[in-house]
Design an enzyme around this catalytic site. Structure first.
Site, mmCIF file in Angstrom:
data_model
loop_
_atom_site.group_PDB
_atom_site.id
_atom_site.type_symbol
_atom_site.label_atom_id
_atom_site.label_comp_id
_atom_site.label_asym_id
_atom_site.label_seq_id
_atom_site.Cartn_x
_atom_site.Cartn_y
_atom_site.Cartn_z
ATOM 1 N N VAL A 1 0.839 -1.194 0.000
ATOM 2 C CA VAL A 1 0.000 0.000 0.000
ATOM 3 C C VAL A 1 0.874 1.243 0.000
ATOM 4 O O VAL A 1 0.519 2.268 -0.574
ATOM 5 C CB VAL A 1 -0.978 0.001 1.199
ATOM 6 C CG1 VAL A 1 -0.238 0.032 2.526
ATOM 7 C CG2 VAL A 1 -1.950 1.165 1.109
ATOM 8 N N GLY A 2 2.044 1.151 0.625
ATOM 9 C CA GLY A 2 2.991 2.262 0.612
ATOM 10 C C GLY A 2 3.786 2.275 -0.678
ATOM 11 O O GLY A 2 3.988 1.243 -1.314
ATOM 12 N N GLY B 1 -7.140 7.853 7.699
ATOM 13 C CA GLY B 1 -7.591 7.217 6.466
ATOM 14 C C GLY B 1 -8.370 5.970 6.819
ATOM 15 O O GLY B 1 -8.895 5.830 7.931
ATOM 16 N N ARG B 2 -8.450 5.040 5.864
ATOM 17 C CA ARG B 2 -9.189 3.802 6.099
ATOM 18 C C ARG B 2 -8.658 3.034 7.302
ATOM 19 O O ARG B 2 -9.417 2.504 8.112
ATOM 20 C CB ARG B 2 -9.120 2.909 4.851
ATOM 21 C CG ARG B 2 -9.863 3.450 3.651
ATOM 22 C CD ARG B 2 -9.694 2.529 2.461
ATOM 23 N NE ARG B 2 -8.303 2.406 2.058
ATOM 24 C CZ ARG B 2 -7.695 3.197 1.185
ATOM 25 N NH1 ARG B 2 -8.364 4.182 0.628
ATOM 26 N NH2 ARG B 2 -6.432 3.016 0.862
ATOM 27 N N ILE B 3 -7.329 2.960 7.420
ATOM 28 C CA ILE B 3 -6.739 2.194 8.511
ATOM 29 C C ILE B 3 -6.987 2.878 9.849
ATOM 30 O O ILE B 3 -7.320 2.229 10.842
ATOM 31 C CB ILE B 3 -5.237 1.974 8.257
ATOM 32 C CG1 ILE B 3 -5.052 1.025 7.060
ATOM 33 C CG2 ILE B 3 -4.547 1.408 9.496
ATOM 34 C CD1 ILE B 3 -3.611 0.863 6.610
ATOM 35 N N ARG C 1 -11.037 15.799 7.787
ATOM 36 C CA ARG C 1 -11.670 14.778 6.963
ATOM 37 C C ARG C 1 -13.014 14.415 7.596
ATOM 38 O O ARG C 1 -13.167 13.362 8.236
ATOM 39 C CB ARG C 1 -10.753 13.560 6.842
ATOM 40 C CG ARG C 1 -9.341 13.918 6.363
ATOM 41 C CD ARG C 1 -8.566 12.720 5.901
ATOM 42 N NE ARG C 1 -9.118 12.178 4.674
ATOM 43 C CZ ARG C 1 -8.590 11.128 4.033
ATOM 44 N NH1 ARG C 1 -7.510 10.530 4.516
ATOM 45 N NH2 ARG C 1 -9.145 10.663 2.925
ATOM 46 N N ARG D 1 5.053 3.920 8.502
ATOM 47 C CA ARG D 1 6.387 3.792 7.927
ATOM 48 C C ARG D 1 7.417 4.297 8.933
ATOM 49 O O ARG D 1 7.182 5.290 9.630
ATOM 50 C CB ARG D 1 6.511 4.598 6.622
ATOM 51 C CG ARG D 1 5.860 3.956 5.413
ATOM 52 C CD ARG D 1 6.614 2.698 4.989
ATOM 53 N NE ARG D 1 6.100 2.104 3.768
ATOM 54 C CZ ARG D 1 5.210 1.113 3.716
ATOM 55 N NH1 ARG D 1 4.704 0.642 4.849
ATOM 56 N NH2 ARG D 1 4.830 0.610 2.567
ATOM 57 N N HIS E 1 7.793 -5.635 11.018
ATOM 58 C CA HIS E 1 6.931 -5.187 9.902
ATOM 59 C C HIS E 1 5.972 -6.298 9.473
ATOM 60 O O HIS E 1 6.014 -6.782 8.341
ATOM 61 C CB HIS E 1 7.785 -4.724 8.719
ATOM 62 C CG HIS E 1 7.042 -3.803 7.791
ATOM 63 N ND1 HIS E 1 7.667 -2.847 7.031
ATOM 64 C CD2 HIS E 1 5.712 -3.691 7.488
ATOM 65 C CE1 HIS E 1 6.781 -2.190 6.302
ATOM 66 N NE2 HIS E 1 5.580 -2.692 6.581
ATOM 67 N N SER F 1 0.466 -6.484 7.978
ATOM 68 C CA SER F 1 -0.439 -7.105 6.997
ATOM 69 C C SER F 1 -0.253 -8.613 6.906
ATOM 70 O O SER F 1 -0.802 -9.256 6.008
ATOM 71 C CB SER F 1 -0.226 -6.482 5.612
ATOM 72 O OG SER F 1 1.076 -6.782 5.125
#
Length: 359
Positions: A114-115, A193-195, A219, A276, A324, A327
């Protein structure tokens, strides 16, 4: 948020479904392999994505057949020569050197991430290369891991496990291994955002008192879903009992979490980063943790990756570091690989990708 969840599930189903091409796969397979677009895959991606590439009959591809070791840079520069498409992961730096080595045939890049801070977007844009990526399919997995990391850090679970294993578990003590709970707390989100929304949805049942957030601009639609209040970065630092970083790494957010931010946080606050590593100044974080400026930190991302085992952050009991893995669920990684493969195939056919970066 029911509609957004349904949309996410739909995207996940699309991501793992092989594309249907006019003319049928059988016709395509019968084509001379030498006429098919050449693709290089920089990692042994999960099986759903590989199966889509194999069954499409649309490409001839070669891959670096390892998931444990990234393809060496020298070999990568050799393998990309003359390819039409490239499927990469976030460990590969896609810059001018690599794009020059690939040459003018390269028209499509698909990253299983995604990044995209590993991509030189200006260089890609200059060459007219289409870029696909894999957002949304990993939202649930990242949100779950963020909550797990937050609880692990705030309730000192790593310390507690170590004490139990090494004989430190003696008589019951009134304040031994006490941590901080979510009930009646203020949770701050840096980058909504979504996350960020998914994290807040999972934390709300813990009786969080208030959600606040900051971003480049308010937002309201996303904030409404979690009843979150927009505040400045300074206020985010001052008010948050738990601060979760969810922003992308950009020139504007590079090391945005630094001494200035940490100095404004409560000495009882917990800092969590699953975005990140580059958004955090790690030297400043070490100072904040080691001096008691903040209570604890949980990191799933660092600079560099992997973080050397000699790094000072590893010496701190109040810092939990994961390799990391936000996901890293079987379903999500397969969905990511499938989406990356489908993006690649669509791009090579000159059709809109399912998820394409606007350069």
């Amino acid at each position: 948020m029911l509609s957004s969840r349904m949309a996410l599930r739909r995207l996940q189903r699309i991501a793992v479904a092989p594309l249907s091409f006019t003319g049928g796969a059988t016709t395509q397979v019968l084509r001379d392999m030498s006429t098919l677009p050449r693709v290089y895959v920089t990692r042994q991606i999960p099986p759903e994505g590989l199966k889509i590439l194999q069954d499409s009959g649309e490409v001839q591809f070669e891959l670096w057949d390892s998931d444990d070791v990234p393809v060496p840079r020298k070999e990568l520069l050799q393998k990309v020569k003359g390819v039409d498409g490239l499927l990469c992961v976030l460990t590969e730096k896609i810059d001018a050197e690599l794009l020059n080595a690939a040459g003018p045939n390269l028209k499509v890049l698909s990253t299983m991430s995604v990044g995209y801070d590993h991509l030189s977007l200006e260089e890609l844009k200059k060459r007219g290369i289409c870029v696909g990526y894999t957002p949304e399919v990993l939202t649930d997995a990242v949100a779950e891991l963020t909550v797990a990391l937050l609880l692990t850090t705030s309730r000192r679970l790593i310390e507690a496990t170590h004490e139990a294993k090494t004989g430190g578990w003696g008589t019951w003590r009134t304040l031994w291994l006490c941590g901080y709970e979510l009930a009646n707390s203020t949770v701050g989100i840096l980058g909504l955002g979504r996350i960020g929304v998914a994290i807040a949805e999972r934390l709300a049942p813990f009786k969080v008192k208030k959600f606040i957030y900051t971003d480049v601009a308010p937002r309201p639609e996303l904030a409404k879903a979690i009843n979150a209040e927009y505040v400045t970065l300074d206020e985010l630092a001052k008010q948050s009992d738990f601060l979760s970083v969810c922003c992308a790494l950009t020139p504007e957010t590079k090391e945005i979490c630094n001494k200035d931010l940490f100095s404004k946080m409560k000495n009882t606050s917990i800092f969590i980063n699953t975005s990140r590593g580059g958004v955090v100044n790690q030297e400043d974080l070490y100072e904040a943790l080691s001096t008691g400026q903040i209570a604890g930190a949980g990191l799933d991302v660092t600079v560099p990756e992997p973080l050397p085992t000699s790094h000072p952050l590893f010496t701190l009991k109040n810092c939990v570091i994961l390799p990391h893995i936000a996901s890293a669920s079987y379903s999500t990684r397969n969905a990511m690989s499938a989406l990356a493969a489908n993006n690649l195939l669509l791009g090579l056919r000159g059709q809109p990708m399912i998820k394409e970066l606007k350069l």
